[in-house]
Write an enzyme that holds these catalytic residues in place. Structure first.
Site: not given
Length: 228
Positions: A129, A156
């Site tokens: 992400s 992430k």
């Protein structure tokens, strides 16, 4: 036949990625923590189910052993399992988020490497992400700037770094991390944002089906490589 494993695939982007890869002729192993939901999702799609909890070594080992026994190799691995961990931050929640979103990548990759090395075209895709991108979260024009998801963002960032480091360590396997686009799933329901899982999965599928001359060690979205 291309043999593919997708983690966290009983719903959302993982489920739709499985559907699209099945349409392309892949043999898809749908990994899910919950047996009932996973079996139902696999039956709906015509995929093969393996119980796979990315936070448990035994579960991961058994899932990859099953694929090894059935197929003898693994061609595509999609790291899709993830949790948001929004709301109040504390130590137990941080451990759970990092265990799922980052350490889970290590568990599954390490278990899968012997099977990936037997493939003639091994590919690994991490659904990461841009919420984990320093560039994005510091840019007021980006939606990530306004998302109050510190644990998700940090985990992430770790997921992307792990992907890049695996690409360096395993030059015979193409590893790439992807920003699939803001997607309307159970995880983002509280924010009321995102496009359909079908649209986001299409980009994951694109990276999952690259050839031997495809990119490796990148973090990208549909427009190309992203700064992070």
């Amino acid at each position: 036949m291309t043999v593919t494993l997708i983690t966290g695939a009983n719903k959302g982007i993982g489920f739709e990625t499985a559907r699209q890869l099945l349409e392309l002729g892949h043999v898809v192993y749908l990994g899910a923590r919950d047996v009932e939901r996973g079996e139902q999702a696999a039956a709906t799609l015509g995929a093969r189910f393996v119980q796979l909890d990315v936070t448990e070594d035994d579960s991961v080992g058994k899932a990859l052993a099953t694929i090894g026994a059935d197929e003898g190799r693994l061609d595509v691995l999609v790291h899709n399992a993830g949790v948001l961990g929004d709301g109040t931050i504390d130590g137990p929640k941080a451990l759970r988020v990092f265990d799922t979103n980052a350490v889970g990548i290590v568990r599954v990759t390490e278990a899968a490497l012997p099977l990936l090395r037997r493939s003639t075209n091994p590919v690994v895709v991490t659904v990461s992400s841009s919420a984990g991108s320093f560039w994005a979260v510091n840019n007021p024009d980006r939606p990530e700037y306004h998302l109050p998801v510190a644990l998700y963002s940090a985990s992430k960032a770790a997921a992307t770094m792990l992907t890049i480091q695996y690409a360096k360590a395993e030059p015979g396997i193409r590893f790439n991390a992807v920003e699939p686009g803001t997607t309307a799933t159970d995880m983002t329901a509280a924010f009321g944002i995102g496009r359909s899982p079908e649209q986001s999965a299409a980009f994951v599928v694109r990276l999952a089906t690259i050839g031997p001359d495809g990119p490796t060690g990148t973090f990208q979205d549909e427009t190309g490589e992203l700064p992070w």
